[in-house]
Design a protein around this motif. Structure first.
Motif, PDB file in Angstrom:
ATOM      1  N   PRO A  98       0.829  -1.204   0.000  1.00 31.23           N
ATOM      2  CA  PRO A  98       0.000   0.000   0.000  1.00 31.23           C
ATOM      3  C   PRO A  98       0.865   1.257   0.000  1.00 31.23           C
ATOM      4  N   ASP A  99       0.394   2.308  -0.669  1.00 33.67           N
ATOM      5  CA  ASP A  99       1.052   3.604  -0.578  1.00 33.67           C
ATOM      6  C   ASP A  99       0.882   4.142   0.836  1.00 33.67           C
ATOM      7  N   LEU A 100       1.898   4.821   1.331  1.00 33.27           N
ATOM      8  CA  LEU A 100       1.846   5.389   2.679  1.00 33.27           C
ATOM      9  C   LEU A 100       1.586   6.887   2.571  1.00 33.27           C
ATOM     10  N   ILE A 101       0.459   7.341   3.118  1.00 27.53           N
ATOM     11  CA  ILE A 101       0.066   8.742   3.035  1.00 27.53           C
ATOM     12  C   ILE A 101      -0.297   9.241   4.421  1.00 27.53           C
ATOM     13  N   GLY A 102       0.003  10.507   4.686  1.00 28.93           N
ATOM     14  CA  GLY A 102      -0.310  11.102   5.981  1.00 28.93           C
ATOM     15  C   GLY A 102       0.777  12.076   6.369  1.00 28.93           C
ATOM     16  N   THR A 103       0.752  12.507   7.596  1.00 28.59           N
ATOM     17  CA  THR A 103       1.833  13.365   8.077  1.00 28.59           C
ATOM     18  C   THR A 103       3.127  12.554   8.147  1.00 28.59           C
ATOM     19  N   SER A 104       4.239  13.239   8.204  1.00 36.75           N
ATOM     20  CA  SER A 104       5.524  12.546   8.314  1.00 36.75           C
ATOM     21  C   SER A 104       5.568  11.687   9.568  1.00 36.75           C
ATOM     22  N   ALA A 105       4.989  12.173  10.656  1.00 36.95           N
ATOM     23  CA  ALA A 105       4.980  11.386  11.897  1.00 36.95           C
ATOM     24  C   ALA A 105       4.188  10.102  11.709  1.00 36.95           C
ATOM     25  N   GLN A 106       3.049  10.189  11.010  1.00 35.72           N
ATOM     26  CA  GLN A 106       2.238   8.991  10.771  1.00 35.72           C
ATOM     27  C   GLN A 106       2.972   7.999   9.866  1.00 35.72           C
ATOM     28  N   ILE A 107       3.612   8.507   8.816  1.00 37.98           N
ATOM     29  CA  ILE A 107       4.340   7.623   7.901  1.00 37.98           C
ATOM     30  C   ILE A 107       5.540   7.002   8.597  1.00 37.98           C
ATOM     31  N   ALA A 108       6.245   7.786   9.400  1.00 33.44           N
ATOM     32  CA  ALA A 108       7.405   7.251  10.119  1.00 33.44           C
ATOM     33  C   ALA A 108       6.984   6.107  11.041  1.00 33.44           C
ATOM     34  N   GLU A 109       5.853   6.245  11.684  1.00 35.73           N
ATOM     35  CA  GLU A 109       5.381   5.182  12.571  1.00 35.73           C
ATOM     36  C   GLU A 109       5.080   3.913  11.786  1.00 35.73           C
ATOM     37  N   GLN A 110       4.443   4.065  10.628  1.00 31.70           N
ATOM     38  CA  GLN A 110       4.151   2.890   9.800  1.00 31.70           C
ATOM     39  C   GLN A 110       5.434   2.232   9.292  1.00 31.70           C
ATOM     40  N   LEU A 111       6.406   3.042   8.894  1.00 26.97           N
ATOM     41  CA  LEU A 111       7.664   2.489   8.403  1.00 26.97           C
ATOM     42  C   LEU A 111       8.422   1.752   9.505  1.00 26.97           C
ATOM     43  N   GLN A 112       8.472   2.339  10.678  1.00 33.11           N
ATOM     44  CA  GLN A 112       9.211   1.717  11.772  1.00 33.11           C
ATOM     45  C   GLN A 112       8.623   0.367  12.150  1.00 33.11           C
ATOM     46  N   ALA A 113       7.331   0.182  11.888  1.00 34.39           N
ATOM     47  CA  ALA A 113       6.683  -1.093  12.190  1.00 34.39           C
ATOM     48  C   ALA A 113       6.731  -2.070  11.011  1.00 34.39           C
ATOM     49  N   HIS A 114       7.257  -1.625   9.869  1.00 35.64           N
ATOM     50  CA  HIS A 114       7.285  -2.433   8.638  1.00 35.64           C
ATOM     51  C   HIS A 114       8.479  -3.381   8.684  1.00 35.64           C
ATOM     52  N   LEU A 115       8.233  -4.678   8.568  1.00 38.97           N
ATOM     53  CA  LEU A 115       9.307  -5.659   8.711  1.00 38.97           C
ATOM     54  C   LEU A 115      10.371  -5.503   7.631  1.00 38.97           C
ATOM     55  N   GLY A 116       9.967  -5.094   6.435  1.00 38.11           N
ATOM     56  CA  GLY A 116      10.953  -4.877   5.387  1.00 38.11           C
ATOM     57  C   GLY A 116      11.811  -3.669   5.676  1.00 38.11           C
ATOM     58  N   PHE A 117      11.202  -2.578   6.101  1.00 40.76           N
ATOM     59  CA  PHE A 117      11.953  -1.362   6.414  1.00 40.76           C
ATOM     60  C   PHE A 117      12.934  -1.605   7.554  1.00 40.76           C
TER      61      PHE A 117
END
Length: 346
Positions: free
Chosen positions: A287-306
């Motif tokens: 999925p594309d990640l959209i939102g504030t930078s804080a919201q995207i950073a949180e999703q990325l930090q929880a992403h197993l690939g990232f």
């Protein structure tokens, strides 16, 4: 916010270089301007998609050559060049030439396979050899050997008064071989890239193994780990096998209301394809990640690939306007990147 085991060390972006077919020059100029902006904002790298018979960059090497003369620091890459369209010897010459012109900043990303929609173009692309062309790994292996300076023939030396010939592809650019990347989407290709001495580009598209649970992040994590295991011998002077992840991120911190609405429509239109495997190979889209930078950073930090990488080349959406890319890149460099531990280059 979950903590990534490694802070983001290198930040890049990827663009398709969209243009108007009735007036293509402004689109190419926009791409060069975006690369210049990226350098100004401190990005480590700018990557170009490679598109044939479409309305995106068909000659990223030419665009990289132009960009190399308008920038001084930012690295320039392709993500990816499909080798099925290329003659490895001619491509090696072009890549080495641009690498020298750039001062050693080129990062060619490559892939193999039958060219897209091959039946519609094979009569023009390979009119006499379409049935016998090898579109497998050997094509990119040939390119790598040539870029490494290995001989391509026995014939060499001076002939006549001024003509002098070389056994290897010229020019030779030292260090370019270590900056070759392979765009892998399957476990097999990830392992091959590691075994063959390529850095790894992993993106928002992957192919699961038969019977594998269709979890994009978990599969991407497994592919990266398999790559690192296969790359037991160091690929770079630092002794590290480099991996870069390329998800689509759209920060909206400084976006206008109309931009946010447009971005959300784009994401919503693309979301259904991420809900189930697609096509005969069960292709998975992130999925594309959209939102504030804080919201995207949180999703990325929880992403197993990232969590497996310390380099990214965030993909810019295909169909946005120049001012949209300026806003997105500015938010990535000034807000999202630092939240991920990245420090802009000066």
């Amino acid at each position: 916010m979950p903590t990534s085991p490694r802070p983001l060390r290198r930040l890049g972006f990827l663009t398709i270089g969209l243009f108007d077919p009735q007036n293509p020059a402004p689109g190419h100029e926009s791409t060069l301007s975006i690369i210049e902006l990226g350098e100004h904002l401190g990005f480590d790298s700018a990557w170009l998609r490679h598109r044939h018979l479409q309305f995106g960059i068909s000659s990223p090497i030419a665009v990289m050559a132009a960009a190399s003369q308008r920038t001084s620091r930012i690295e320039l890459g392709t993500a990816v060049t499909p080798m099925g369209w290329e003659n490895p010897l001619r491509l090696a010459e072009d890549l080495a030439t641009v690498d020298l012109l750039s001062g050693g900043r080129i990062n060619p990303g490559l892939s193999v396979g039958v060219p897209m929609n091959f039946d519609t173009v094979k009569g023009e692309l390979y009119p006499d050899t379409a049935q016998s062309e090898d579109f497998g790994y050997s094509r990119v292996e040939r390119l790598a050997r040539m870029i490494a300076g290995e001989p391509v023939r026995e014939f060499e030396g001076k002939h006549g008064v001024v003509e002098e010939f070389s056994r290897r592809v010229e020019p030779y650019s030292a260090g370019l071989r270590e900056r070759l990347w392979y765009g892998a989407a399957s476990m097999r290709s990830a392992r091959w890239a590691g075994e063959s001495g390529f850095n790894l580009l992993t993106s928002s598209v992957i192919f699961p193994e038969p019977g594998q649970e269709p979890s994009f992040a978990a599969i991407q994590q497994a592919q990266i780990r398999a790559y690192r295991e296969a790359a037991a011998v160091s690929l770079t002077a630092s002794g590290q096998a480099r991996v870069s992840q390329g998800l689509v991120v759209i920060p909206t911190d400084s976006a206008s209301r109309s931009q946010r609405e447009k971005y959300q429509r784009y994401v919503d239109e693309r979301l259904p394809r991420t809900r189930a495997p697609q096509g005969p190979k069960s292709m998975l889209f992130a999925p594309d990640l959209i939102g504030t930078s804080a919201q995207i950073a949180e999703q990325l930090q929880a992403h197993l690939g990232f969590q497996e990488v310390d380099e990214v080349a965030f993909a810019l959406p295909f169909s946005f306007d120049h001012e949209d890319y300026v806003q997105i890149l500015t938010d990535i460099a000034t807000t999202l990147g630092p939240l991920l531990g990245w420090v802009p280059k000066t």
